[in-house]
Design a protein around this motif. Structure first.
Motif, PDB file in Angstrom:
ATOM      1  N   ASP A 179      -4.831   3.151   0.152  1.00  0.00           N
ATOM      2  CA  ASP A 179      -4.351   4.100  -0.857  1.00  0.00           C
ATOM      3  C   ASP A 179      -5.417   5.128  -1.193  1.00  0.00           C
ATOM      4  O   ASP A 179      -5.133   6.325  -1.280  1.00  0.00           O
ATOM      5  N   TRP A 180      -6.625   4.638  -1.389  1.00  0.00           N
ATOM      6  CA  TRP A 180      -7.718   5.532  -1.755  1.00  0.00           C
ATOM      7  C   TRP A 180      -7.850   6.655  -0.727  1.00  0.00           C
ATOM      8  O   TRP A 180      -8.079   7.796  -1.056  1.00  0.00           O
TER       9      TRP A 180
ATOM     10  N   THR B 141      -4.199  -7.076  -1.234  1.00  0.00           N
ATOM     11  CA  THR B 141      -4.397  -6.103  -2.302  1.00  0.00           C
ATOM     12  C   THR B 141      -5.662  -5.293  -2.060  1.00  0.00           C
ATOM     13  O   THR B 141      -5.654  -4.058  -2.184  1.00  0.00           O
TER      14      THR B 141
ATOM     15  N   SER C   6       0.827  -1.211   0.000  1.00  0.00           N
ATOM     16  CA  SER C   6       0.000   0.000   0.000  1.00  0.00           C
ATOM     17  C   SER C   6       0.862   1.263   0.000  1.00  0.00           C
ATOM     18  O   SER C   6       0.616   2.187  -0.754  1.00  0.00           O
TER      19      SER C   6
ATOM     20  N   THR D 206      -5.824  -1.194  -1.496  1.00  0.00           N
ATOM     21  CA  THR D 206      -6.538  -0.208  -2.316  1.00  0.00           C
ATOM     22  C   THR D 206      -7.323   0.740  -1.420  1.00  0.00           C
ATOM     23  O   THR D 206      -7.394   1.943  -1.679  1.00  0.00           O
TER      24      THR D 206
END
Lengths: 437, 327
Positions: free
Chosen positions: B188-189, B181, B103, B185
């Motif tokens: 990260d978002w 994963t 990440s 995400t």
């Protein structure tokens, strides 16, 4: 210059005192107003649906000095139990009355000092109002302290979707369906017929729910205990009931009947909404869960048949009064009211938890009750019949942690991550590890 | 080498001054001590809510501390020795580091790129800059729930899309790498925009004339970025990396809510996405209620964060040196 300095000093002093006050304020306690017989607010901590709203109203009407606040309605047990434990450990924060689920009661019973001994407050007279085993579950090992008064028991049935059964060419009438599966092997056979019709839906929701059902049934019918024997020795690998439940569940998995939806997960809830499976083992309290998850559009599509195998009990709760409460006397009175036969009938009518009081179980209000959501099934009769002949299952000190491990092992096999043999090895090893923690 | 080392000027005899007036004394006291009082509130609060819990946690970790038990016998470092030999703990460490790496690395690179774009002449620049922060304002719980639904095995949108391009459905929760994963995400978002703004603020303090002269020398935009922007941003990058390390290794809400249903705290049937904080919670609270063991995990996590942060800073120093050498 002089005034400037003085002002600055004043500011410094102000900042410092504010900081001190700010930190000190956290320790301030709320004052107790009940001493002079004034109004008393009782907090009741629950999880899921206890169905007490109308009972509170009635109680408050006859006790004008009491105000009742319920917390935690709809929250699941996984969220509720750590909170309750923290409150008890901290000696602050718990409600005046707290609900405790059967499987967790054992852990709280191991530390009875946190709770009021209801035997000291005239609870002994109430013994006849509860099924014997339910009453005994509330007692500590030495029988000297009563931790909680029983609310409901988890008599079992099998809930099924009539529309999906019709699609698969199976009978839809509840008596006919009950006759389809006297044993779990018969249940698997019906499942295979169902599967052969390719309805695009699974026969049952997931393996863990069914595993718990079979285990509690098998244990109730044989040893009377599951993961721990009555001397609190861990017997995961030596109790035949556990292995039997595991093997039967694996037969179901092997036959490809499971929808593999993890209990209580988002997917499980979506699967209810989208009619993705045809049957689910349902203890009495599960009927409320099904209705909540499947929603109003599925009303009348569900029905209730007998559970394969013979009877069994899953779940059921108790009401306890923590010692940290400030209004213990009032709380005990309220707990007695809520667990009285009348209170249990009221709760059953509201949200479906099956009474643990023999009087309530015989009451026409229960026996004659039907559930419109489940096609007018006579839920009272179906559940109450089994409840009186229920054989309780003893649960040991780390029951919850051990159960988690075994459930997970079943789930890994269901998802194809482990072979049945590896799954069993995991279940035994991890259970031992959890019990030692 | 007979250099006189003591080259101080001779001490001037202290001249006697009259006793300073009250006002002067007050003012001296003020300038000398009031700054301590001004910063005291922070340290008071830090002491109460930072140091004290830290020490108390350590104290707890030396005991066999059943959360409900009346007695808490002292057992020394037993919890730690047990923990170091606990495969489930190391499993959660690997998960945490795995999620952290997949990440944080793309996140910081993306943030750097985004900041570089935002640093150009754009129409409605403020709007764009504010927009990148929006994900960060959203509640983590809401984000996690939405993503958990997106990444559903059967009813999730991602699998539905994958199905359209002919890829078989992935069980995001029961596959270790897939679960990492999916959670990455989410992280990260939420955090890319936040880091982008920090980078942007630092970029704006870089003198324009550096870029101008680089342009005159014929350096391309990307060359300018790697040879001017990145080296001058180094302290900020170090800051962002440390903050991300602390946040990333303490990851809890996203993986916890990504897993729903019974025993969600385990992060999947085989603990696919259980982070260290989740393992700590599982042990300190439900279903084990072993507060001592949980506290020991908290302390090891603290050590882990310190080690990883130190490694990151060392790596970055190397990186920065390399870039400088190029110039």
């Amino acid at each position: 210059m002089a005034t400037f300095t003085r002002r600055r000093l004043a500011a410094v002093a102000l900042v410092a005192t504010t900081a001190l006050l700010g930190t000190a304020a956290c320790g301030g306690g709320d004052d107790d107003k009940s001493a002079a017989g004034g109004p008393v607010t009782l907090t009741v901590d629950v999880f899921g649906q206890f169905g007490y709203d109308d009972l509170y109203k009635e109680y408050m009407a006859s006790h004008p000095n009491v105000k009742i606040v319920e917390r935690g309605t709809g929250s699941n047990l996984d969220e509720y139990s750590p909170k309750l434990t923290q409150w008890l450990a901290a000696g602050k924060g718990a409600g005046d009355i707290v609900a405790i689920e059967e499987g967790l009661l054992v852990e709280y019973k191991a530390n009875p000092q946190n709770f009021v001994n209801l035997l000291d407050h005239g609870a002994a007279d109430l013994k006849g109002n509860f099924l014997d085993w339910k009453w005994n579950q509330g007692l500590t090992a030495d029988g000297k302290q009563l931790i909680g008064l029983g609310t409901d028991v988890g008599g079992m049935a099998m809930c099924y979707r009539k529309d999906l059964f019709a699609k698969a060419g199976l009978p839809t009438d509840r008596d006919a369906v009950s006759k389809l599966w006297p044993t779990w092997q018969d249940y698997i056979k019906v499942g295979e017929q169902y599967k052969a019709k390719n309805t695009g839906t699974a026969f049952l929701d997931g393996a863990t729910n069914t595993f718990n059902t079979i285990l509690l049934q098998a244990a109730g019918n044989s040893t009377g205990y599951s993961y721990y024997d009555t001397s609190n020795n861990l017997v995961v690998d030596s109790n035949p009931a556990v292995k039997q439940a595991y093997d039967t569940t694996l037969d179901i998995i092997d036959s490809g009947l499971s929808g593999k939806y993890g209990s209580w997960s988002e997917e499980w809830v979506s699967a209810f909404k989208q009619s993705k499976f045809a049957t689910i083992a349902c203890p009495a309290w599960m009927t409320g869960v099904i209705e909540g998850n499947a929603g109003p559009s599925a009303k009348g599509k569900w029905d209730i048949a007998k559970i394969p195998g013979n009877g069994g009990n899953w779940g059921g709760s108790f009401l306890a009064v923590p010692k940290q409460g400030k209004h213990q006397a009032e709380a005990i009175e309220l707990a007695k009211f809520l667990t009285s036969a009348k209170g249990q009938i009221g709760a059953f009518k509201a949200k479906g938890p099956l009474p643990s009081s023999p009087q309530a179980l015989e009451d026409p209000a229960i026996v004659a009750s039907t559930n419109e959501y489940f096609s007018g099934a006579s839920v009272g009769k179906i559940f109450a019949e089994g409840a009186k002949s229920l054989k309780p299952v003893y649960m040991g000190p780390k029951n919850q942690a051990v159960r988690t491990e075994v459930e997970n092992a079943v789930r890994t096999v269901e998802l194809g991550q482990r072979s049945p043999e590896q799954g069993w090895t995991d279940a035994v090893n991890n259970a031992k590890k959890a019990a030692a923690k | 080498m007979a250099v006189q080392l003591d080259a101080r000027p001779p001490v001037a005899p202290a001249h006697r001054t009259p006793r300073p007036s009250r006002v002067v004394r007050l003012s001296r006291f003020d300038t000398r001590y009031s700054p301590y009082l001004y910063i005291a509130p922070f340290f008071l609060l830090f002491g109460v809510f930072g140091i004290y819990p830290l020490i108390y946690t350590f104290w707890v970790s030396l005991h066999d501390w059943d959360l409900l038990g009346a007695e808490h016998p002292f057992i020394g470092f037993d919890n730690y020795t047990q923990l170091l030999a606990d495969p489930d703990f190391w499993h959660s460490v690997v998960n945490t580091l795995g999620i952290f790496v997949i990440s944080t690395v793309p996140q910081l690179l993306l943030a750097l790129w985004l900041a570089n774009l935002l640093n150009r002449q754009l129409r409605a620049r403020t709007t764009w800059r504010m927009a990148v922060l929006i994900p960060n304002v959203t509640s983590t719980a809401a984000v996690a729930i939405v993503f958990a639904v997106l990444f559903g095995r059967e009813f999730g949108m991602i699998n539905w899309l994958l199905d359209h391009v002919g890829i078989a459905a992935i069980d995001w929760k029961a596959n270790r790498l897939a679960a990492w994963t999916a959670i990455s995400t989410m992280v990260d978002w939420r955090w890319t925009g936040y880091n982008a703004l920090i980078f942007l603020a630092a970029m704006q303090s870089i003198p324009r004339d550096l870029y101008e002269s680089a342009s005159i020398d014929g350096a391309s935009r990307s060359r300018q970025f790697w040879s001017i922007t990145v080296p001058l941003l180094k302290p900020t990058i170090v800051f962002a990396v440390i903050i991300s390390t602390i946040g990333g290794l303490q990851l809890f809400t996203e993986p916890r809510l990504f897993n729903s249903g019974t025993n969600a705290i385990r992060g999947g049937p085989l603990r696919e996405s259980q982070t260290v904080t989740m393992y700590m919670f599982e042990n300190a609270f439900a279903p084990h209620y072993n507060f001592g063991y949980g506290s020991a995990i908290a302390w090891l996590l603290f050590a882990l964060i310190a080690v990883v942060a130190a490694i990151n800073v060392l790596l970055l120093r190397r990186l920065g040196g390399g870039v400088k050498g190029e110039n």
